[in-house]
Scaffold this motif. Structure first.
Motif, PDB file in Angstrom:
ATOM      1  N   ARG A  57      -4.953 -27.077  -5.710  1.00 41.70           N
ATOM      2  CA  ARG A  57      -5.540 -26.507  -6.585  1.00 41.70           C
ATOM      3  C   ARG A  57      -6.501 -26.551  -6.398  1.00 41.70           C
ATOM      4  O   ARG A  57      -7.610 -25.653  -7.266  1.00 41.70           O
ATOM      5  N   LEU A  58      -6.833 -26.262  -4.945  1.00 36.24           N
ATOM      6  CA  LEU A  58      -8.555 -26.002  -5.050  1.00 36.24           C
ATOM      7  C   LEU A  58      -8.005 -24.495  -5.096  1.00 36.24           C
ATOM      8  O   LEU A  58      -9.048 -23.950  -5.522  1.00 36.24           O
ATOM      9  N   MET A  59      -7.073 -23.379  -4.481  1.00 38.03           N
ATOM     10  CA  MET A  59      -7.019 -22.326  -4.659  1.00 38.03           C
ATOM     11  C   MET A  59      -7.478 -22.072  -6.459  1.00 38.03           C
ATOM     12  O   MET A  59      -7.114 -20.162  -6.334  1.00 38.03           O
ATOM     13  N   GLU A  60      -6.782 -22.545  -6.689  1.00 37.11           N
ATOM     14  CA  GLU A  60      -6.347 -22.125  -8.342  1.00 37.11           C
ATOM     15  C   GLU A  60      -8.206 -21.461  -9.276  1.00 37.11           C
ATOM     16  O   GLU A  60      -8.009 -21.543 -10.340  1.00 37.11           O
ATOM     17  N   THR A  61      -8.328 -22.116  -8.082  1.00 38.50           N
ATOM     18  CA  THR A  61     -10.509 -22.458  -9.196  1.00 38.50           C
ATOM     19  C   THR A  61     -10.490 -21.321  -9.317  1.00 38.50           C
ATOM     20  O   THR A  61     -10.405 -20.671  -8.632  1.00 38.50           O
ATOM     21  N   ASP A  62     -11.966 -21.044 -10.060  1.00 32.60           N
ATOM     22  CA  ASP A  62     -11.553 -19.633 -10.643  1.00 32.60           C
ATOM     23  C   ASP A  62     -13.357 -19.451  -9.171  1.00 32.60           C
ATOM     24  O   ASP A  62     -13.339 -18.049  -8.928  1.00 32.60           O
ATOM     25  N   ASP A  63     -13.297 -19.918  -8.115  1.00 29.87           N
ATOM     26  CA  ASP A  63     -14.824 -19.795  -7.192  1.00 29.87           C
ATOM     27  C   ASP A  63     -13.877 -19.195  -5.994  1.00 29.87           C
ATOM     28  O   ASP A  63     -14.599 -19.127  -5.228  1.00 29.87           O
ATOM     29  N   PHE A  64     -12.124 -19.678  -6.015  1.00 28.40           N
ATOM     30  CA  PHE A  64     -11.383 -19.086  -4.603  1.00 28.40           C
ATOM     31  C   PHE A  64     -11.800 -17.945  -4.671  1.00 28.40           C
ATOM     32  O   PHE A  64     -11.737 -16.909  -5.452  1.00 28.40           O
ATOM     33  N   VAL A  65     -11.657 -17.033  -3.509  1.00 29.49           N
ATOM     34  CA  VAL A  65     -11.921 -15.589  -2.924  1.00 29.49           C
ATOM     35  C   VAL A  65     -11.140 -15.461  -2.462  1.00 29.49           C
ATOM     36  O   VAL A  65     -10.751 -14.489  -3.009  1.00 29.49           O
TER      37      VAL A  65
END
Length: 136
Positions: A57-65
């Protein structure tokens, strides 16, 4: 609880079912090298399936690099430590696993800096560890 860990674990009190998994962060030697045997060591019990779902879920966010792990250039394989750095626009989230225990830390970590397995000089001469982008 820090922002990344809060997104990962939600909010809970001491009696909740989510482990308190935040840990002390990186430890460096006098030369600024990260010492893994002393870093991210306050592990708490955790369910691997639950954590994997939270990380997805975290890695699907726009701010994941990007994600980084420790590479052993002598063995040409990942170092024998389950530690992953998840880089976001405004912070790094480090997750360390051992068995069914883990901890998380949020801050900023230099992935260009040298990594040592421990303060033991002989052990470190035998290792060639460095941060490497992780796609898996």
């Amino acid at each position: 609880m820090n922002e990344g860990a809060s997104m990962l674990f939600g909010t809970t009190n001491a009696s909740g079912s989510v482990p308190h998994a935040c840990c002390a962060g990186p430890v460096f030697n006098h030369d600024g090298k990260l010492i893994l045997s002393e870093s991210f060591t306050e592990l708490s019990p955790a369910d691997p399936a639950w954590l994997s779902a939270g990380l997805a879920r975290l890695m699907e966010t726009d701010d994941f690099v990007e994600a980084w792990r420790i590479w052993d250039c002598e063995e040409n394989n990942w170092a024998p430590i389950r530690l992953t750095l998840y880089r976001f626009d405004e912070y790094d989230l480090v997750i360390r696993w051992e068995g069914n225990a883990m901890c998380s830390w949020q801050g900023a970590l230099d992935t260009q800096a040298r990594v040592l397995s421990s303060r033991d000089a002989d052990d470190c001469r035998a290792c060639c560890w460095q941060w490497l982008r992780f796609a898996g």
